[in-house]
Design an enzyme around this catalytic site. Structure first.
Site, PDB file in Angstrom:
ATOM      1  N   LYS A  95       0.921  -0.921   0.115  1.00 55.64           N
ATOM      2  CA  LYS A  95       0.136   0.287   0.150  1.00 55.64           C
ATOM      3  C   LYS A  95       0.918   1.186   0.058  1.00 55.64           C
ATOM      4  CE  LYS A  95      -4.121  -1.503   2.383  1.00 55.64           C
ATOM      5  NZ  LYS A  95      -4.163  -2.787   1.703  1.00 55.64           N
ATOM      6  N   ASP A 129      -1.458  -1.788  -4.107  1.00 53.85           N
ATOM      7  CA  ASP A 129      -3.113  -1.989  -3.902  1.00 53.85           C
ATOM      8  C   ASP A 129      -3.784  -0.550  -4.084  1.00 53.85           C
ATOM      9  OD1 ASP A 129      -2.496  -4.645  -2.807  1.00 53.85           O
ATOM     10  OD2 ASP A 129      -2.804  -4.071  -0.574  1.00 53.85           O
ATOM     11  N   MET A 130      -4.710  -0.464  -4.073  1.00 55.91           N
ATOM     12  CA  MET A 130      -5.826   0.570  -4.218  1.00 55.91           C
ATOM     13  C   MET A 130      -6.482   0.581  -2.930  1.00 55.91           C
ATOM     14  SD  MET A 130      -6.282   3.144  -5.842  1.00 55.91           S
ATOM     15  CE  MET A 130      -5.875   2.904  -7.527  1.00 55.91           C
ATOM     16  N   ARG A 179      -4.963  -5.576 -11.337  1.00 54.38           N
ATOM     17  CA  ARG A 179      -5.841  -6.532 -10.733  1.00 54.38           C
ATOM     18  C   ARG A 179      -6.998  -5.814 -10.412  1.00 54.38           C
ATOM     19  NH1 ARG A 179      -4.405  -5.965  -4.945  1.00 54.38           N
ATOM     20  NH2 ARG A 179      -2.502  -6.855  -5.402  1.00 54.38           N
ATOM     21  N   ALA A 184     -13.085  -2.249  -1.496  1.00 54.37           N
ATOM     22  CA  ALA A 184     -13.206  -2.679   0.026  1.00 54.37           C
ATOM     23  C   ALA A 184     -13.551  -1.459   0.947  1.00 54.37           C
ATOM     24  CB  ALA A 184     -11.879  -3.335   0.432  1.00 54.37           C
TER      25      ALA A 184
HETATM   26  C1  LIG Z   1      -6.373 -10.829  -4.161  1.00 51.67           C
HETATM   27  C2  LIG Z   1      -7.216  -9.638  -3.822  1.00 51.67           C
HETATM   28  C3  LIG Z   1      -6.632  -8.252  -3.734  1.00 51.67           C
HETATM   29  C4  LIG Z   1      -7.428  -7.368  -3.282  1.00 51.67           C
HETATM   30  N1  LIG Z   1      -6.856  -6.036  -3.077  1.00 51.67           N
HETATM   31  C5  LIG Z   1      -7.710  -5.041  -2.925  1.00 51.67           C
HETATM   32  C6  LIG Z   1      -7.341  -3.515  -3.085  1.00 51.67           C
HETATM   33  O1  LIG Z   1      -6.119  -3.183  -3.455  1.00 51.67           O
HETATM   34  N2  LIG Z   1      -7.945  -2.637  -2.906  1.00 51.67           N
HETATM   35  C7  LIG Z   1      -9.463  -2.754  -2.525  1.00 51.67           C
HETATM   36  O2  LIG Z   1     -10.324  -1.891  -2.400  1.00 51.67           O
HETATM   37  N3  LIG Z   1      -9.633  -4.009  -2.251  1.00 51.67           N
HETATM   38  C8  LIG Z   1      -9.252  -5.238  -2.519  1.00 51.67           C
HETATM   39  N4  LIG Z   1      -9.613  -6.550  -2.482  1.00 51.67           N
HETATM   40  C9  LIG Z   1     -10.840  -6.511  -1.705  1.00 51.67           C
HETATM   41  C10 LIG Z   1     -12.230  -6.542  -2.853  1.00 51.67           C
HETATM   42  O3  LIG Z   1     -12.194  -5.137  -3.295  1.00 51.67           O
HETATM   43  C11 LIG Z   1     -13.319  -7.126  -2.206  1.00 51.67           C
HETATM   44  O4  LIG Z   1     -13.743  -6.272  -1.088  1.00 51.67           O
HETATM   45  C12 LIG Z   1     -13.450  -8.518  -1.871  1.00 51.67           C
HETATM   46  O5  LIG Z   1     -12.762  -9.098  -2.592  1.00 51.67           O
HETATM   47  C13 LIG Z   1     -14.825  -9.122  -1.572  1.00 51.67           C
HETATM   48  O6  LIG Z   1     -15.557  -8.952  -2.803  1.00 51.67           O
HETATM   49  P1  LIG Z   1     -15.642 -10.251  -3.922  1.00 51.67           P
HETATM   50  O7  LIG Z   1     -15.117  -9.802  -5.099  1.00 51.67           O
HETATM   51  O8  LIG Z   1     -14.928 -11.628  -3.475  1.00 51.67           O
HETATM   52  O9  LIG Z   1     -17.062 -10.344  -4.090  1.00 51.67           O
HETATM   53  P2  LIG Z   1     -18.457 -10.767  -2.980  1.00 51.67           P
HETATM   54  O10 LIG Z   1     -19.714 -10.385  -3.961  1.00 51.67           O
HETATM   55  O11 LIG Z   1     -18.394  -9.752  -1.860  1.00 51.67           O
HETATM   56  O12 LIG Z   1     -18.229 -11.980  -2.551  1.00 51.67           O
HETATM   57  C14 LIG Z   1     -18.535 -13.199  -3.427  1.00 51.67           C
HETATM   58  C15 LIG Z   1     -18.512 -14.546  -2.468  1.00 51.67           C
HETATM   59  O13 LIG Z   1     -17.115 -14.662  -2.023  1.00 51.67           O
HETATM   60  C16 LIG Z   1     -17.087 -14.964  -0.598  1.00 51.67           C
HETATM   61  N5  LIG Z   1     -16.409 -14.035   0.366  1.00 51.67           N
HETATM   62  C17 LIG Z   1     -16.042 -12.533  -0.189  1.00 51.67           C
HETATM   63  N6  LIG Z   1     -15.668 -12.069   0.935  1.00 51.67           N
HETATM   64  C18 LIG Z   1     -15.482 -12.776   1.869  1.00 51.67           C
HETATM   65  C19 LIG Z   1     -14.979 -12.735   3.126  1.00 51.67           C
HETATM   66  N7  LIG Z   1     -14.473 -11.511   3.616  1.00 51.67           N
HETATM   67  N8  LIG Z   1     -14.990 -13.628   3.964  1.00 51.67           N
HETATM   68  C20 LIG Z   1     -15.777 -14.918   3.572  1.00 51.67           C
HETATM   69  N9  LIG Z   1     -16.105 -15.155   2.342  1.00 51.67           N
HETATM   70  C21 LIG Z   1     -15.936 -14.202   1.409  1.00 51.67           C
HETATM   71  C22 LIG Z   1     -18.506 -15.075  -0.013  1.00 51.67           C
HETATM   72  O14 LIG Z   1     -18.840 -16.486  -0.449  1.00 51.67           O
HETATM   73  C23 LIG Z   1     -19.195 -14.226  -1.261  1.00 51.67           C
HETATM   74  O15 LIG Z   1     -20.646 -14.714  -1.418  1.00 51.67           O
HETATM   75  C24 LIG Z   1      -8.957  -7.609  -2.853  1.00 51.67           C
HETATM   76  C25 LIG Z   1      -9.428  -8.693  -2.970  1.00 51.67           C
HETATM   77  C26 LIG Z   1      -8.744  -9.789  -3.402  1.00 51.67           C
HETATM   78  C27 LIG Z   1      -9.221 -11.201  -3.583  1.00 51.67           C
END
Ligand SMILES: Cc1cc2nc3c(=O)[nH]c(=O)nc-3n(C[C@H](O)[C@H](O)[C@H](O)COP(=O)(O)OP(=O)(O)OC[C@H]3O[C@@H](n4cnc5c(N)ncnc54)[C@H](O)[C@@H]3O)c2cc1C
Length: 306
Positions: A95, A129-130, A179, A184
């Site tokens: 970050k 990261d963002m 990516r 989040a």
């Molecule tokens: C490799 C990676 C890098 C990331 N980097 C960043 C970044 O740099 N900046 C940023 O803002 N965000 C980042 N994120 C977080 C991202 O923005 C989402 O908040 C997060 O991935 C949850 O969304 P989702 O795409 O999994 O979909 P969702 O619709 O939230 O989830 C889909 C399914 O995945 C499962 N799931 C999702 N999250 C969880 C959890 N926390 N615990 C348990 N099960 C879960 C559940 O089964 C859910 O139904 C990153 C995520 C990943 C995977």
């Protein structure tokens, strides 16, 4: 619930106290193998056995003293040494506020460049990261500058932000490593989609924008940073229909989340990379994980039971 958890993530009083609670420390283990580097590297070796590569991040953000950034950069240089020693296909994600962006952008740049150059010697990539929207423009501009000096850098972009299509357009000419994530943080409606359906639609549209540019011959690396397997498979089907195979869609997920799916997707031929976070400053990061799936709060409460 999501808003409350995200507010808690940014609260300094809680940040100070929650990590001392024994049941919180027990619960966080679900999302990280341990606080120290060796636990993260051991976990990376376990993923390697399943054909899954890794992305390592040492937790921390929004430093308040610039000399702390020197320590963070040194830590990451040591991490690259360990990655090389163990022969891991592990990349590193940082970050910018962890490298001092709030305090001294020039020093942050010097640190980021040193890390990218060290990654290049391993044939690896440094990811940025963002963070929240107060940093989006600065992060994209920082990436443009760093990419001109070091080709081996990647950036996370958030599908919930309305500006992201423009950012992709702006970065494509650099042949970027992107990516794509949903996002989040708590962002206002003026700049970010609020409904899950809108964020999902944006995610697919932006991923297809990357796919189309790959098809048109750009060397863009596409990372799908999501646990949403339904979306991944939808994007893969649409990509295959235009001649971009799943081997070009790298699935990136977090340690502890949907690991069965990570292994299944790897077996199906997707490149899969697991992001392993470690370190003692896990509080804000962990609260964002709870906010993504408030049902996880029940898991935390269950840790209080004998
Ligand atoms: C490799 C990676 C890098 C990331 N980097 C960043 C970044 O740099 N900046 C940023 O803002 N965000 C980042 N994120 C977080 C991202 O923005 C989402 O908040 C997060 O991935 C949850 O969304 P989702 O795409 O999994 O979909 P969702 O619709 O939230 O989830 C889909 C399914 O995945 C499962 N799931 C999702 N999250 C969880 C959890 N926390 N615990 C348990 N099960 C879960 C559940 O089964 C859910 O139904 C990153 C995520 C990943 C995977």
């Amino acid at each position: 619930m999501r808003r409350v958890l995200l507010w808690m993530a940014g609260n300094p009083w809680l940040r100070e106290r929650v990590p001392r609670l024994w049941f919180a420390r027990r619960a966080v283990r679900r999302f990280m193998p341990g606080e120290d580097l060796s636990a993260a590297l051991d976990a990376a070796e376990r993923f390697r056995r399943h054909g899954i590569t890794t992305l390592l991040t040492h937790l921390g953000e929004n430093l308040t003293r610039i000399d702390e950034a020197d320590g963070v950069a040194d830590h990451y240089l040591g991490l690259f040494d360990e990655i090389g020693r163990r022969g891991l296909d592990a990349e590193v994600s940082v970050k910018l506020t962890q490298l001092g962006l709030d305090l001294d952008p020039d020093r942050t740049y010097t640190h980021a460049r040193r890390l990218a150059e060290r990654a290049a010697r391993l044939g690896s990539v440094l990811w940025i990261d963002m963070e929240g929207s107060a940093y989006t423009e600065r992060t994209v501009a920082f990436y443009e500058r760093l990419k001109a000096d070091c080709p081996n850098v990647g950036i996370a972009l958030q599908a919930y932000l309305r500006r992201t299509a423009g950012d992709i357009e702006r970065l494509l000419r650099l042949d970027p490593d992107i990516r794509l994530v949903k996002g989040a943080y708590a962002e206002p409606a003026a700049i970010a989609w609020q409904r899950k359906a809108d964020v999902d639609r944006s995610f697919v549209e932006l991923a297809m924008k990357l796919v189309q540019s790959r098809r048109a011959g750009r060397a863009v690396r596409i990372g799908l940073g999501t646990h949403d397997v339904r979306l991944i498979e939808q994007i893969a089907a649409r990509a295959a229909a235009v001649g971009v195979e799943r081997g070009h869609l790298e699935v990136q997920m977090l340690y502890g989340i949907r690991e069965d799916q990570q292994r299944r997707l790897a077996r199906l031929g997707y490149p899969v990379r697991d992001l392993i976070a470690y370190g003692e400053h896990w509080y804000p990061w962990y609260m964002r994980r709870l906010a993504e799936r408030p049902a996880n709060v029940l898991f935390v409460l269950r840790q209080m039971l004998p």
